[in-house]
Write a protein that holds these residues in place. Structure first.
Motif, PDB file in Angstrom:
ATOM      1  N   ALA A  17       0.845  -1.194   0.000  1.00 29.57           N
ATOM      2  CA  ALA A  17       0.000   0.000   0.000  1.00 29.57           C
ATOM      3  C   ALA A  17       0.882   1.246   0.000  1.00 29.57           C
ATOM      4  O   ALA A  17       1.849   1.330   0.756  1.00 29.57           O
ATOM      5  N   CYS A  19      -0.741   4.721  -0.351  1.00 32.00           N
ATOM      6  CA  CYS A  19      -1.516   5.720   0.379  1.00 32.00           C
ATOM      7  C   CYS A  19      -2.990   5.553   0.002  1.00 32.00           C
ATOM      8  O   CYS A  19      -3.326   4.772  -0.883  1.00 32.00           O
ATOM      9  N   ALA A  20      -3.841   6.320   0.663  1.00 31.18           N
ATOM     10  CA  ALA A  20      -5.262   6.356   0.298  1.00 31.18           C
ATOM     11  C   ALA A  20      -5.412   7.158  -0.995  1.00 31.18           C
ATOM     12  O   ALA A  20      -4.672   8.123  -1.221  1.00 31.18           O
ATOM     13  N   ASP A  23      -5.620  10.845  -0.688  1.00 28.11           N
ATOM     14  CA  ASP A  23      -4.400  11.596  -0.366  1.00 28.11           C
ATOM     15  C   ASP A  23      -3.771  12.234  -1.603  1.00 28.11           C
ATOM     16  O   ASP A  23      -2.962  13.151  -1.485  1.00 28.11           O
ATOM     17  N   MET A 114      -7.510   2.476  -1.881  1.00 20.26           N
ATOM     18  CA  MET A 114      -6.086   2.543  -1.547  1.00 20.26           C
ATOM     19  C   MET A 114      -5.279   2.395  -2.840  1.00 20.26           C
ATOM     20  O   MET A 114      -5.664   1.636  -3.729  1.00 20.26           O
ATOM     21  N   LEU A 116      -2.035   0.932  -4.492  1.00 19.87           N
ATOM     22  CA  LEU A 116      -1.110  -0.165  -4.201  1.00 19.87           C
ATOM     23  C   LEU A 116      -0.082  -0.314  -5.310  1.00 19.87           C
ATOM     24  O   LEU A 116      -0.365  -0.040  -6.475  1.00 19.87           O
TER      25      LEU A 116
END
Length: 121
Positions: A17, A19-20, A23, A114, A116
């Protein structure tokens, strides 16, 4: 070379992962160091592209002198050290010292909001 990003020290494993999705600002970039590995994320709506944050001219981070990397029309990433320009969708050099160069792409995918590493689930 499509997998050149893996040759960098500290390259994360597929499935890691980053970040979201939220973000990463829409029509903008986010520079992040993932356990020391430098990544540029470029977002257009829910589509995200990623590159190693290392300008092929001198291998400095594109955001070495500031965080405004994307052009007004959102199509060019510009190195803040010497102005080399790279296509935001492919990383191909399109301006100045970027011509003939290319940012190393990193395969990414969005899963449950997310971002990835890796193109395979």
């Amino acid at each position: 070379m499509a997998d050149a990003w893996r040759s960098y020290s500290g390259a994360p494993e597929p499935g890691t992962a980053i970040c979201a999705l939220d973000d990463v600002p829409n029509d903008d970039t986010l520079c992040i160091a993932l356990d020391g590995f430098p990544i540029i994320l470029v977002r257009r709506n829910d589509a995200v592209r990623a590159f190693v944050n290392a300008c092929p001219h001198q291998y400095l981070p594109l955001n070495h002198r500031g965080d405004r990397l994307i052009s007004a029309d959102k199509t060019v990433l510009r190195c803040t050290s010497h102005g080399a320009g790279f296509a935001a969708d492919t990383g191909e050099g399109v301006e100045g010292l970027g011509i003939g160069q290319c940012l190393d792409p990193i395969p990414v995918r969005v899963n449950r909001l997310m971002v990835l590493i890796g193109a395979t689930p």
